[in-house]
Each structure stands twice: as structure tokens, then as C-alpha cells.
Design a protein around this motif. Structure first.
Motif, PDB file in Angstrom:
ATOM      1  N   PHE A  42       0.883  -1.253   0.031  1.00 50.44           N
ATOM      2  CA  PHE A  42       0.016   0.010   0.014  1.00 50.44           C
ATOM      3  C   PHE A  42       0.835   1.189  -0.149  1.00 50.44           C
ATOM      4  N   GLY A  43       0.493   2.205  -0.708  1.00 50.64           N
ATOM      5  CA  GLY A  43       1.213   3.578  -0.596  1.00 50.64           C
ATOM      6  C   GLY A  43       2.596   3.460  -1.393  1.00 50.64           C
ATOM      7  N   SER A  44       2.823   2.465  -2.371  1.00 50.35           N
ATOM      8  CA  SER A  44       4.135   2.304  -3.002  1.00 50.35           C
ATOM      9  C   SER A  44       3.879   2.171  -4.191  1.00 50.35           C
ATOM     10  N   LEU A  51      -0.015  -2.984 -10.826  1.00 52.02           N
ATOM     11  CA  LEU A  51      -1.360  -2.585 -11.593  1.00 52.02           C
ATOM     12  C   LEU A  51      -1.218  -2.371 -13.196  1.00 52.02           C
ATOM     13  N   ILE A  52       0.041  -1.834 -13.369  1.00 55.32           N
ATOM     14  CA  ILE A  52       0.535  -1.685 -14.821  1.00 55.32           C
ATOM     15  C   ILE A  52       0.646  -3.090 -15.522  1.00 55.32           C
ATOM     16  N   ILE A 141      -1.631   9.110  -4.798  1.00 56.01           N
ATOM     17  CA  ILE A 141      -2.176   8.318  -3.837  1.00 56.01           C
ATOM     18  C   ILE A 141      -1.055   7.866  -2.815  1.00 56.01           C
ATOM     19  N   ASP A 142       0.024   7.604  -3.022  1.00 52.25           N
ATOM     20  CA  ASP A 142       1.209   7.425  -2.287  1.00 52.25           C
ATOM     21  C   ASP A 142       1.389   8.599  -1.242  1.00 52.25           C
ATOM     22  N   GLU A 143       1.606   9.652  -2.067  1.00 52.49           N
ATOM     23  CA  GLU A 143       1.850  11.034  -1.403  1.00 52.49           C
ATOM     24  C   GLU A 143       0.673  11.353  -0.282  1.00 52.49           C
ATOM     25  N   ARG A 148       0.748   8.107   6.727  1.00 52.27           N
ATOM     26  CA  ARG A 148      -0.014   7.503   7.863  1.00 52.27           C
ATOM     27  C   ARG A 148      -0.219   5.803   7.697  1.00 52.27           C
ATOM     28  N   PHE A 149      -0.087   5.318   6.605  1.00 53.19           N
ATOM     29  CA  PHE A 149      -0.114   3.932   6.648  1.00 53.19           C
ATOM     30  C   PHE A 149       1.035   3.364   7.154  1.00 53.19           C
ATOM     31  N   ASP A 150       2.375   4.162   6.814  1.00 54.07           N
ATOM     32  CA  ASP A 150       3.904   3.429   7.217  1.00 54.07           C
ATOM     33  C   ASP A 150       3.725   3.722   8.785  1.00 54.07           C
TER      34      ASP A 150
END
Length: 175
Positions: A42-44, A51-52, A141-143, A148-150
Motif C-alpha cells: 500500500f502507498g508504494s 497494476l500496470i 495516492i502514495d503521497e 499514515r499507513f507507514d
């Protein structure tokens, strides 16, 4: 008419059943901590690139079929929803409270992002968006959510390490 032996068997079964529903330390750990492996990207940039990759053609065909990126995100959403229920169903103890609350908070935090932002990102990839557009949206999305996820993930990992050590649960932390 119930014989004494049948009464004994019924009582024995009733005594054993509650013990079967008491989770072991491994159950707590696996549910609250180990299940985060599904969302550790997530967030990476890695998730965006995955996905690509779902839409890269080999020999002129999509090996994972149409809408592969969207299906990948849908699978993660279903997994998160099921795991969140399992985490919340575990009985909190003084020892497990922080671990369980942090795990639930982590899954609750990422769930709407997967349902909305990552689903839109997957759809963009599936519908032929340029790699640059997909990477750019992924970076946004990552930014927006990564820090917070981390933070939650780090707290959960620290709690998981303490819990695993206290219960002699062998874990390879990748260090």
C-alpha cells in the motif's frame, strides 16, 4: 430417554467446544499481524507498477484477462473486509489490545483507499491509460496516504514483534 453415557458425552462436548473457540497466540498473531502481508505494498510505487503489469500484453494477449488490475484490487478489498471482521472478532486482552486496535485501524484506513482511489487507478490502467498517467496518479495516492499507513504499520510491526517474542512465535521479519 437419555442414558448416563449420552449425558456424559453431551456434557463433555459442551465443555470442549468453548476451548475450541479460544484463539491461540498464533491465531492472534496471524490474524492481526501476518494478514497485513496482503497490503504491505500500500502507498508504494510497487503496487502501481503491479497494476500496470496486469495489462502488459504477451504475444498479443493479456495473460490475466481483461480488467485484471481492477480484479486485483477487488481481491484485496474482499480480503481486507474479511480480515477486518476476523480482527474485530478476536477478544481483546491487556496483552493484545494495542495490537488488535492498531491492526483494525490499519485495515480501516486502507479499505476506503482501495475501494476508491486504487480502484480508479486500476480502472485507468485497465482502460489503457498511459503509463505516465497511471504512475502519476499512483504517486498522488502514495503521497496522500503513505505516511499514515507507514506510521500505523510500524506500530503494528513493533507490537507484533513483542507479541511474537513473548509467545515464542517464529517469524522471519525480513531483516
Amino acid at each position: 430417554m437419555i442414558t448416563n453415557m449420552k449425558k456424559f458425552l453431551i456434557l463433555a462436548a459442551m465443555a470442549v467446544l468453548p476451548a475450541c473457540s479460544n484463539p491461540t497466540p498464533e491465531n492472534y498473531f496471524d490474524t492481526a499481524v501476518l494478514n497485513t502481508n496482503m497490503i504491505n505494498d500500500f502507498g508504494s510505487d510497487a503496487l502501481t507498477k503491479m497494476l500496470i503489469a496486469q495489462n502488459v500484453k504477451y504475444n498479443g494477449t493479456l495473460p490475466n484477462g481483461p480488467d485484471a488490475a481492477t480484479k486485483m484490487i477487488d481481491t484485496k478489498v474482499q480480503y481486507i473486509e474479511k480480515t477486518l471482521v476476523k480482527v474485530k472478532d478476536l477478544k481483546e486482552t491487556d496483552e493484545t489490545r494495542t495490537m488488535l486496535k492498531t491492526s483494525a485501524a490499519l485495515f480501516e484506513y486502507v479499505l476506503p483507499v482501495y475501494k476508491n482511489e486504487y480502484k480508479a487507478l486500476a480502472k485507468l490502467s485497465d482502460e489503457g491509460g498511459t503509463q505516465e498517467d497511471v504512475l502519476s496518479l499512483g504517486k498522488e495516492i502514495d503521497e496522500k496516504y503513505g505516511q499514515r499507513f507507514d506510521s500505523l504499520f510500524d506500530v503494528l510491526t513493533a507490537e507484533g514483534k513483542k507479541y511474537a517474542a513473548a509467545h515464542d512465535i517464529k517469524v522471519n521479519w525480513g531483516n
